[in-house]
Design a protein around this motif. Structure first.
Motif, mmCIF file in Angstrom:
data_model
loop_
_atom_site.group_PDB
_atom_site.id
_atom_site.type_symbol
_atom_site.label_atom_id
_atom_site.label_comp_id
_atom_site.label_asym_id
_atom_site.label_seq_id
_atom_site.Cartn_x
_atom_site.Cartn_y
_atom_site.Cartn_z
ATOM 1 N N THR A 188 57.942 39.323 54.459
ATOM 2 C CA THR A 188 56.644 39.399 53.783
ATOM 3 C C THR A 188 55.789 40.483 54.413
ATOM 4 O OG1 THR A 188 55.590 37.769 55.230
ATOM 5 C CG2 THR A 188 56.688 36.942 53.247
ATOM 6 N N THR A 189 54.804 40.935 53.643
ATOM 7 C CA THR A 189 53.774 41.841 54.145
ATOM 8 C C THR A 189 52.436 41.393 53.570
ATOM 9 O OG1 THR A 189 53.189 44.172 54.459
ATOM 10 C CG2 THR A 189 53.966 43.532 52.263
ATOM 11 N N THR A 190 51.401 42.142 53.853
ATOM 12 C CA THR A 190 50.068 41.806 53.341
ATOM 13 C C THR A 190 49.484 43.005 52.610
ATOM 14 O OG1 THR A 190 48.970 42.484 55.398
ATOM 15 C CG2 THR A 190 49.630 40.172 55.199
ATOM 16 N N LEU A 191 48.579 42.719 51.684
ATOM 17 C CA LEU A 191 47.791 43.752 51.012
ATOM 18 C C LEU A 191 46.324 43.405 51.183
ATOM 19 C CD1 LEU A 191 49.681 44.355 47.620
ATOM 20 C CD2 LEU A 191 49.709 45.793 49.673
ATOM 21 N N GLU A 192 45.507 44.439 51.370
ATOM 22 C CA GLU A 192 44.077 44.218 51.548
ATOM 23 C C GLU A 192 43.382 43.983 50.206
ATOM 24 O OE1 GLU A 192 42.214 43.698 54.223
ATOM 25 O OE2 GLU A 192 44.122 43.682 55.314
ATOM 26 N N GLY A 193 42.288 43.250 50.272
ATOM 27 C CA GLY A 193 41.543 42.885 49.078
ATOM 28 C C GLY A 193 41.614 41.383 48.866
ATOM 29 N N ASP A 194 40.752 40.869 48.008
ATOM 30 C CA ASP A 194 40.626 39.428 47.835
ATOM 31 C C ASP A 194 41.075 38.965 46.457
ATOM 32 O OD1 ASP A 194 39.431 39.101 50.372
ATOM 33 O OD2 ASP A 194 37.470 39.643 49.551
ATOM 34 N N LEU A 195 41.708 37.807 46.443
ATOM 35 C CA LEU A 195 41.895 37.045 45.212
ATOM 36 C C LEU A 195 40.742 36.041 45.191
ATOM 37 C CD1 LEU A 195 43.674 36.373 42.750
ATOM 38 C CD2 LEU A 195 44.880 34.733 44.186
ATOM 39 N N ILE A 196 39.815 36.232 44.270
ATOM 40 C CA ILE A 196 38.566 35.480 44.275
ATOM 41 C C ILE A 196 38.693 34.229 43.411
ATOM 42 C CG2 ILE A 196 36.112 35.564 43.692
ATOM 43 C CD1 ILE A 196 36.302 38.632 44.178
ATOM 44 N N ASP A 197 38.414 33.086 44.023
ATOM 45 C CA ASP A 197 38.460 31.788 43.349
ATOM 46 C C ASP A 197 37.020 31.357 43.094
ATOM 47 O OD1 ASP A 197 38.602 29.121 42.654
ATOM 48 O OD2 ASP A 197 40.146 28.617 44.108
ATOM 49 N N ASN A 198 36.559 31.508 41.852
ATOM 50 C CA ASN A 198 35.165 31.219 41.523
ATOM 51 C C ASN A 198 35.109 30.373 40.255
ATOM 52 O OD1 ASN A 198 32.410 31.161 41.204
ATOM 53 N ND2 ASN A 198 32.169 33.324 40.741
ATOM 54 N N ASN A 199 35.217 29.051 40.441
ATOM 55 C CA ASN A 199 35.178 28.143 39.300
ATOM 56 C C ASN A 199 33.731 27.909 38.881
ATOM 57 O OD1 ASN A 199 35.164 25.418 37.858
ATOM 58 N ND2 ASN A 199 37.353 25.807 38.076
#
Length: 307
Positions: A164-175
């Motif tokens: 695995t690796t990582t990528l910068e930035g957000d997955l935004i959870d906004n219900n």
């Protein structure tokens, strides 16, 4: 094939998501060659919104998220190199969009999974204290290299092989739903989490799950801490959990929002899970077969099966 986009399919689960779906799909349309919606027979505008964006729309009866995700992976006719899992109330930040566009196509073949940061919103503002950020999740994987582990709650994607690796930035959870919706949803979650916890004690399902390892990945570390949490006595552990999140990890620094979030998520919800376990013991005792019948008769769940 669109050469301006990575070879990427988004897999999105929906049920009556007209409030969120357009926002989600707007954030995906510029990075995904294909979008696959797995719907649980919505009765609002979900299907029309999905088709407006050119998404392929499937319907399948909902059992739990793990079953639905794996059904989508196996039946969604995915033809791209990569898949991304996105909930309908989530969306991709501009930074993560850029990272996916520029970096995903360049990853080496031995990289089969990508972790990204989830940023949770509450009352329409981000939660960055109480251990809520950053939380890294495996959200992208090479097609054919991952399935969702079979759990009633807290399910994670599990790679069959590779790194695995990582990528910068957000997955935004906004219900955007209100607190009445939130508490009703978490009441249902508490039942499923109680089943999940009892499964660890009674081995109802023989499920293969992500390892718990203090020195492993973010998911493995969280599982390690959760195992320690579950070894604490009923009703004592929610108090300890709330104290750690609100005091030690600084939830109080987010003002009234932080107070409400920690009271509900780290206090009330965790207490409700324990109360449902206690209730099951009162009604069925600690006999495995009686517990199986209790959850079937009371909630309609066959807890010996997840998929």
């Amino acid at each position: 094939m669109n050469k301006n986009k990575p070879s990427l399919t988004a897999l999105v689960l929906t049920y009556n998501e007209e409030m969120h779906l357009k926002r989600c799909l707007e954030s995906l349309k510029d990075i995904c060659e294909d979008i696959v919606i797995i719907d649980s027979f919505s009765n609002d505008e979900t299907e029309n919104i999905a088709k407006e964006f050119g998404a392929r729309f499937y319907q399948n009866p909902f059992v739990n998220h793990a079953v639905q995700l794996n059904w989508g992976i196996e039946n969604g006719e995915i033809n791209t190199d990569w898949v991304i899992r996105v909930d309908a109330d989530e969306y991709i930040s501009d930074e993560l969009t850029s990272s996916i566009k520029n970096e995903l196509p360049t990853l080496k073949e031995d990289i089969t999974g990508v972790r990204v940061k989830r940023l949770m919103y509450f009352f329409n503002k981000p939660l960055k204290k109480s251990g809520m950020y950053p939380i890294w999740h495996l959200k992208l994987w090479r097609h054919g290299k991952a399935l969702c582990e079979k759990r009633w709650m807290d399910e994670r994607m599990k790679l069959s092989d590779g790194e695995t690796t990582t990528l910068e930035g957000d997955l935004i959870d906004n219900n955007l739903n209100n607190l009445t919706w939130w508490t009703q949803k978490h009441n249902s979650y508490a039942t499923r989490e109680a089943i999940d916890i009892l499964d660890k004690i009674y081995n109802f399902t023989n499920s293969d799950v992500v390892n718990a390892n203090l020195f492993g990945t973010a998911e493995e570390r969280r599982r390690w801490f959760k195992k320690k949490y579950l070894n604490l006595p009923l009703f004592v552990r929610p108090i300890i959990f709330w104290f750690i999140r609100y005091i030690i990890q600084g939830g109080f620094l987010e003002g009234k929002r932080g107070f409400i979030w920690n009271a509900l998520q780290c206090g009330w919800y965790r207490f409700l899970v324990d109360a449902k376990i206690y209730e099951a013991y009162i009604v069925a005792g600690k006999d495995k077969d009686k517990l199986i019948m209790y959850f079937k008769d009371t909630y309609g769940y066959d807890i010996t099966k997840i998929g």
